[in-house]
Design a protein around this motif. Structure first.
Motif, short mmCIF file in Angstrom:
data_model
loop_
_atom_site.label_atom_id
_atom_site.label_comp_id
_atom_site.label_asym_id
_atom_site.label_seq_id
_atom_site.Cartn_x
_atom_site.Cartn_y
_atom_site.Cartn_z
N ARG A 54 -21.62 6.65 -0.68
CA ARG A 54 -22.78 6.17 0.08
C ARG A 54 -24.10 6.58 -0.59
NH1 ARG A 54 -21.57 8.31 6.02
NH2 ARG A 54 -20.43 9.89 4.82
N GLN A 56 -28.07 6.73 0.53
CA GLN A 56 -28.74 6.71 1.82
C GLN A 56 -30.23 6.98 1.71
OE1 GLN A 56 -26.29 9.71 3.88
NE2 GLN A 56 -25.12 8.05 4.84
N LEU A 65 -31.83 9.09 9.61
CA LEU A 65 -31.17 8.16 8.70
C LEU A 65 -31.68 6.75 8.93
CD1 LEU A 65 -28.98 7.56 6.56
CD2 LEU A 65 -27.35 7.30 8.44
N SER A 68 -28.06 3.04 4.88
CA SER A 68 -26.89 3.57 4.18
C SER A 68 -26.15 2.40 3.52
CB SER A 68 -25.97 4.30 5.16
OG SER A 68 -24.87 4.89 4.48
#
Length: 223
Positions: A54, A56, A65, A68
């Motif tokens: 991933r 991100q 967050l 992603s």
């Protein structure tokens, strides 16, 4: 932004630290070790790669967050941020890393706000190689697990518990992948690290081989 890692750790942290006060502003704890640097934009976006593939983006101010993307291989690289024709882009090599045995690949990604390509799947598992200083020749390193049990009880059980499940401040060995690898355990017992003292000079080479063999036995449940 700091992505913390060590070869003996099975977990990692991604941490934002106030450079003026030295205090932690926010922190993310991940189940896998971190093996990537971070890149930050003037718009308070911070990008970081993870060993599971991933890539991100977080809000650098609060750690939220925001995005992603699965690259298909260990994102163990530092993204390069640049501007062209008025648009901002992020370039990343996604190839994995042999030292942490993250999924291997061979892709260069170019991300932009107008991108339309979707994520990809992990195609292959990672294969690890020995880190510098790790003993070679597993057959020569094999010790006596029965003798190692006594060494473990006298020197290790206080922190890791009698069966390796954790004790007074020591981690649960059964949850650490490297504790199942004899060469890695021997290196760890010999050199220490991650809060653990080095036993070189305190234990003989035979004792280190024996206790390491016992650790592998209890973490892999071999009889």
């Amino acid at each position: 932004m700091i992505a913390g890692f060590a070869f003996n750790e099975s977990s990692g942290t991604f941490t934002a630290i106030d450079a003026r006060s030295g205090k932690i502003v926010w922190q993310k704890r991940w189940p896998e070790a971190c093996y990537s640097g971070s890149s930050t934009t003037v718009g308070n976006l911070v990008f970081v790669g993870r060993s599971d593939g991933r890539y991100q983006a977080y809000d650098a101010r609060n750690g939220k967050l925001l995005w992603s993307f699965q690259t298909g291989a260990g994102a163990n690289d530092v993204g390069t941020i640049f501007k062209q024709d008025g648009h901002e882009y992020v370039a990343l090599l996604s190839a994995g890393n042999s030292l942490v045995a993250s999924p291997h690949g061979d892709s260069v990604w170019l991300f932009g706000l107008n991108g339309k390509l979707g994520p990809v799947k992990i195609k292959s598992k990672g294969k690890g190689t020995r880190h510098a200083g790790t003993p070679k020749g597993p057959s020569k390193q094999q010790g006596n697990a029965t003798a190692g049990k006594k060494v473990y009880a006298a020197n290790c059980s206080g922190c890791h518990g009698l069966t390796g499940g954790g004790g007074n401040g020591g981690p649960d060995l059964t949850t650490i992948p490297t504790a199942k690898n004899l060469n890695r355990v021997i290196a760890q017992v010999t050199n220490g690290g991650g809060g653990m003292p080095a036993f070189e000079g305190q234990l003989s080479q035979k004792q280190i081989r024996d206790v390491s063999t016992y650790v592998v036995k209890i973490t892999t449940k071999k009889k």
